[in-house]
Design a protein around this motif. Structure first.
Motif, PDB file in Angstrom:
ATOM      1  N   THR A   1       1.689  11.438   0.219  1.00  0.00           N
ATOM      2  CA  THR A   1       2.963  11.230   0.910  1.00  0.00           C
ATOM      3  C   THR A   1       2.743  11.017   2.407  1.00  0.00           C
ATOM      4  N   VAL A   2       1.808  11.754   3.008  1.00  0.00           N
ATOM      5  CA  VAL A   2       1.497  11.539   4.424  1.00  0.00           C
ATOM      6  C   VAL A   2       0.996  10.112   4.632  1.00  0.00           C
ATOM      7  N   LEU A   3       0.112   9.653   3.746  1.00  0.00           N
ATOM      8  CA  LEU A   3      -0.395   8.277   3.844  1.00  0.00           C
ATOM      9  C   LEU A   3       0.724   7.265   3.622  1.00  0.00           C
ATOM     10  N   THR A   4       1.635   7.585   2.712  1.00  0.00           N
ATOM     11  CA  THR A   4       2.789   6.708   2.472  1.00  0.00           C
ATOM     12  C   THR A   4       3.619   6.561   3.737  1.00  0.00           C
TER      13      THR A   4
ATOM     14  N   VAL B   1       0.848  -1.199   0.000  1.00  0.00           N
ATOM     15  CA  VAL B   1       0.000   0.000   0.000  1.00  0.00           C
ATOM     16  C   VAL B   1       0.884   1.249   0.000  1.00  0.00           C
ATOM     17  N   GLY B   2       1.975   1.223   0.772  1.00  0.00           N
ATOM     18  CA  GLY B   2       2.910   2.343   0.781  1.00  0.00           C
ATOM     19  C   GLY B   2       3.529   2.579  -0.585  1.00  0.00           C
ATOM     20  N   ILE B   3       3.839   1.511  -1.297  1.00  0.00           N
ATOM     21  CA  ILE B   3       4.408   1.628  -2.647  1.00  0.00           C
ATOM     22  C   ILE B   3       3.393   2.281  -3.581  1.00  0.00           C
ATOM     23  N   ILE B   4       2.158   1.821  -3.533  1.00  0.00           N
ATOM     24  CA  ILE B   4       1.107   2.366  -4.400  1.00  0.00           C
ATOM     25  C   ILE B   4       0.879   3.848  -4.086  1.00  0.00           C
ATOM     26  N   LEU B   5       0.809   4.182  -2.802  1.00  0.00           N
ATOM     27  CA  LEU B   5       0.610   5.586  -2.419  1.00  0.00           C
ATOM     28  C   LEU B   5       1.797   6.445  -2.846  1.00  0.00           C
ATOM     29  N   GLY B   6       3.001   5.900  -2.748  1.00  0.00           N
ATOM     30  CA  GLY B   6       4.187   6.622  -3.205  1.00  0.00           C
ATOM     31  C   GLY B   6       4.123   6.897  -4.696  1.00  0.00           C
ATOM     32  N   MET B   7       3.658   5.916  -5.450  1.00  0.00           N
ATOM     33  CA  MET B   7       3.517   6.114  -6.899  1.00  0.00           C
ATOM     34  C   MET B   7       2.467   7.185  -7.202  1.00  0.00           C
ATOM     35  N   LEU B   8       1.368   7.161  -6.456  1.00  0.00           N
ATOM     36  CA  LEU B   8       0.341   8.182  -6.647  1.00  0.00           C
ATOM     37  C   LEU B   8       0.879   9.570  -6.295  1.00  0.00           C
ATOM     38  N   SER B   9       1.698   9.645  -5.261  1.00  0.00           N
ATOM     39  CA  SER B   9       2.321  10.911  -4.893  1.00  0.00           C
ATOM     40  C   SER B   9       3.216  11.415  -6.017  1.00  0.00           C
ATOM     41  N   LEU B  10       3.973  10.493  -6.579  1.00  0.00           N
ATOM     42  CA  LEU B  10       4.865  10.838  -7.684  1.00  0.00           C
ATOM     43  C   LEU B  10       4.072  11.309  -8.902  1.00  0.00           C
TER      44      LEU B  10
END
Length: 174
Positions: free
Chosen positions: A54-57, A25-34
């Motif tokens: 990024t906060v969620l990541t 989930v952290g990886i997916i959220l990081g990609m969305l942040s990017l």
């Protein structure tokens, strides 16, 4: 005695899976942040969305890292109990425990990088490029951590299968 270790091993596998899930989930959220920082994705860069992602990541990376160290400590406790009871410890079990430690270190690096990415999004630094680089490196570290955890789960399931087969073979000889 053996049933307790079996139950503890199952608990360990669940903790490992929670770590892998939080890391993913952290990886997916990081990609969305990017993607939020890129104007090519939705037409306009959206730093506010990137900040939220990024906060969620950071939150999910924290959970993943915490469960990774719990898995390492808990796995070490199981190995210690097996040793004290005179039960056979397979080399794969020791290797899986060592992999848990590596997973923790990669997860910790990913967490630190995601925090750094978040800091780059604040007004006092305001560096989208810095945030992008930190996020990419965080995604890489988190991906390595999650891959290692999945490898550990595969090893743990193999060990459970081998122990079941050994027990099955002993029952046939009785």
């Amino acid at each position: 005695m053996k049933k307790n270790i079996k139950i503890e091993t199952r608990i360990l596998i669940v903790v490992e899976l929670i770590s892998a899930l939080c890391g993913t989930v952290g990886i997916i959220l990081g990609m969305l942040s990017l993607l939020s920082l890129s104007s090519k994705t939705w037409g306009v860069a959206d730093p506010e969305s990137s900040f939220v992602f990024t906060v969620l990541t950071v939150c999910f990376d924290t959970l993943s890292t915490a469960t990774a160290i719990i898995a390492f400590k808990y796995g070490g406790t199981i190995l210690k109990r097996k040793y004290e009871k005179g039960l056979k410890i397979l080399p794969l079990e020791k290797f899986a425990n060592r992999l848990d430690l590596y997973s923790f270190f990669f997860g910790l690096a990913g967490l630190i990088l995601s925090i750094l990415s978040l800091l780059f999004l604040f007004d006092f630094t305001n560096s989208d490029t810095g945030s992008e680089v930190a996020t990419m490196l965080s995604i890489l570290c988190d991906s390595l951590s999650a891959t290692i955890v999945i490898w550990v789960v595969k090893i743990m399931l193999k060990i459970s299968y081998l122990e079941h087969q050994m027990k099955k073979g002993k029952n046939k000889t009785k």
